[in-house]
Design an enzyme around this catalytic site. Sequence first.
Site, short mmCIF file in Angstrom:
data_model
loop_
_atom_site.label_atom_id
_atom_site.label_comp_id
_atom_site.label_asym_id
_atom_site.label_seq_id
_atom_site.Cartn_x
_atom_site.Cartn_y
_atom_site.Cartn_z
N CYS A 118 5.74 -12.09 -18.53
CA CYS A 118 6.14 -13.45 -18.07
C CYS A 118 5.38 -12.82 -16.88
O CYS A 118 5.04 -13.79 -15.37
CB CYS A 118 7.15 -12.07 -16.98
SG CYS A 118 8.22 -11.38 -18.23
N HIS A 260 7.74 -12.60 -10.06
CA HIS A 260 9.00 -12.77 -11.30
C HIS A 260 10.31 -12.70 -11.47
O HIS A 260 10.60 -12.13 -10.69
CB HIS A 260 8.09 -11.99 -12.74
CG HIS A 260 8.55 -12.06 -13.92
ND1 HIS A 260 9.45 -12.95 -13.98
CD2 HIS A 260 8.75 -10.97 -14.44
CE1 HIS A 260 9.61 -12.78 -15.37
NE2 HIS A 260 9.82 -11.62 -15.43
N ASN A 290 16.36 -14.57 -16.29
CA ASN A 290 14.42 -14.15 -16.59
C ASN A 290 14.27 -15.46 -17.55
O ASN A 290 14.12 -15.48 -18.88
CB ASN A 290 14.59 -12.53 -17.05
CG ASN A 290 13.18 -12.78 -17.56
OD1 ASN A 290 12.24 -13.14 -17.26
ND2 ASN A 290 13.49 -10.70 -17.68
N1 ACO Z 1 26.57 -4.98 -20.19
C1 ACO Z 1 27.88 -4.16 -20.00
N2 ACO Z 1 27.02 -2.86 -20.81
C2 ACO Z 1 25.60 -2.48 -20.82
C3 ACO Z 1 24.98 -3.58 -20.93
C4 ACO Z 1 25.69 -5.37 -21.08
N3 ACO Z 1 25.02 -6.04 -21.21
N4 ACO Z 1 23.94 -2.99 -21.63
C5 ACO Z 1 23.91 -2.17 -21.59
N5 ACO Z 1 24.47 -1.67 -21.08
C6 ACO Z 1 25.29 -0.15 -21.18
C7 ACO Z 1 24.44 0.84 -22.46
O1 ACO Z 1 24.88 0.93 -23.02
C8 ACO Z 1 24.81 2.00 -21.12
O2 ACO Z 1 25.59 2.81 -21.66
P1 ACO Z 1 26.20 4.06 -21.73
O3 ACO Z 1 25.93 4.78 -20.43
O4 ACO Z 1 27.50 4.52 -22.46
O5 ACO Z 1 24.84 4.36 -22.76
C9 ACO Z 1 24.80 1.75 -19.93
O6 ACO Z 1 25.47 0.42 -19.19
C10 ACO Z 1 24.00 1.59 -18.59
O7 ACO Z 1 22.52 1.72 -19.54
P2 ACO Z 1 21.77 1.45 -18.57
O8 ACO Z 1 20.16 0.90 -20.42
O9 ACO Z 1 21.17 3.08 -18.46
O10 ACO Z 1 21.94 0.64 -17.93
P3 ACO Z 1 20.43 0.05 -16.22
O11 ACO Z 1 21.25 0.02 -14.87
O12 ACO Z 1 19.03 0.27 -16.84
O13 ACO Z 1 20.59 -1.48 -17.12
C11 ACO Z 1 18.69 -3.39 -17.58
C12 ACO Z 1 19.80 -2.14 -17.94
C13 ACO Z 1 19.62 -4.11 -16.67
C14 ACO Z 1 18.34 -3.60 -19.08
C15 ACO Z 1 17.60 -2.59 -16.57
O14 ACO Z 1 17.19 -1.61 -17.40
C16 ACO Z 1 16.23 -3.29 -16.61
O15 ACO Z 1 16.49 -4.65 -15.92
N6 ACO Z 1 15.44 -2.96 -17.36
C17 ACO Z 1 14.08 -4.18 -16.71
C18 ACO Z 1 14.06 -5.00 -18.70
C19 ACO Z 1 13.77 -6.26 -17.96
O16 ACO Z 1 14.14 -6.72 -17.00
N7 ACO Z 1 12.78 -6.79 -18.60
C20 ACO Z 1 12.77 -8.61 -19.31
C21 ACO Z 1 12.12 -8.73 -19.40
S1 ACO Z 1 9.92 -7.45 -18.45
C22 ACO Z 1 10.11 -8.79 -16.92
O17 ACO Z 1 10.80 -9.33 -17.41
C23 ACO Z 1 9.66 -8.03 -16.35
#
Ligand code: ACO
Length: 333
Positions: A118, A260, A290
């Site tokens: 990214c 980004h 993204n």
């Molecule tokens: N739909 C519904 N529920 C979901 C989904 C989904 N798509 N994805 C995960 N969940 C669930 C999980 O299984 C979890 O369930 P549980 O509590 O029963 O175990 C619950 O939602 C919470 O999951 P978390 O991982 O704690 O959710 P979080 O608030 O951390 O959000 C996310 C997840 C959106 C991936 C976040 O961690 C994030 O944005 N991280 C950055 C990752 C990113 O942006 N990567 C892109 C590439 S790198 C970059 O560009 C910077």
Amino acid sequence: MRRALPFACKIAATGSYLPARIVPNRDLEAFLDTSDAWIRERTGIGARHVAADDEVTSDLAAQAARRALERAGIDVGGVDMIIVATVTPDGPMPACAVRVQHKLGATTIPAFDVSAACAGFLFGVTIADQFICSGAMQRVLVVGVELLSRIIDWSDRTTAVLFGDGAGAVVLERAPADSEQRIELCRIHSEGALADALSIPAGGSAEPVTERALHMRRNKVQMVGQEVFRAAVRGIADVGAEVVADAGLTMADIDRFVPHQANVRILSAVAERWGVPLDRFVLVLEETGNTSSASIPIALDRGLRDGRIASGERVLMCALGAGVSYGAVLARV
Ligand code: ACO
């Protein structure tokens, strides 16, 4: 402050391309245990563009590049080098950039890829800036492009909802050393200790593609979401602050932030750390998801086209991605 160099480097023109097919969150509900409400609330994403089956990464890149060249009022003959930032090249070899070079009709100018996920576009701009400011080159085309829909596991709701396809391009051009319109400062960093937080484990020398790897989907994106989230907030906030301080400025001197676009919650946390309101950020992720290395040049192009960024404004671009690699570029546009 910046070291004295014979020339400055300016952004002469921008262009972007998004594939025609739009996939709203609701369409993902049909095959994933997810919802439009969850995706919007946790990420700010409402939809993403997905490339057609007969489109490849270099097609998207060439489309964005043609638009940037047209707006710069030049054809590809006026370009001295092509840098393509991507983690989704047409194939592992050769570089995506040579495919783009050929599609644009250039013949022998150097063309190579930069792999910094990214942050790749900002790494590419930083390299191009050196060639231009030293006087070695007059114009460099830098493209950020991704066709992420081909490398994500569409059965994994923790990653499939996040990404989209697209391309953005800039023509960087030599300017007089005292030019107001210029790239003012670039900074790039990498922290390999966090390499496993976001990776495609199989497909390289460490883990060749085997039937077992395919079965385990180890040739697809794997991510430790919360680790990436924390790294992104810290990395983007720190490198942005570093560039602004090194330029002898404060955040109040920045007109527009073009970060980004991974997750609006990451960007809200960054804005809070910087003490700036989120409405000074140019955001496109609700519509694009993204798009990794393409997200900043797409947002920059959109912002310049729709008036959210005005000519002469000071813009701060910041990103963090897999690696982790991160960087910031400060520019007067
Ligand atoms: N739909 C519904 N529920 C979901 C989904 C989904 N798509 N994805 C995960 N969940 C669930 C999980 O299984 C979890 O369930 P549980 O509590 O029963 O175990 C619950 O939602 C919470 O999951 P978390 O991982 O704690 O959710 P979080 O608030 O951390 O959000 C996310 C997840 C959106 C991936 C976040 O961690 C994030 O944005 N991280 C950055 C990752 C990113 O942006 N990567 C892109 C590439 S790198 C970059 O560009 C910077």
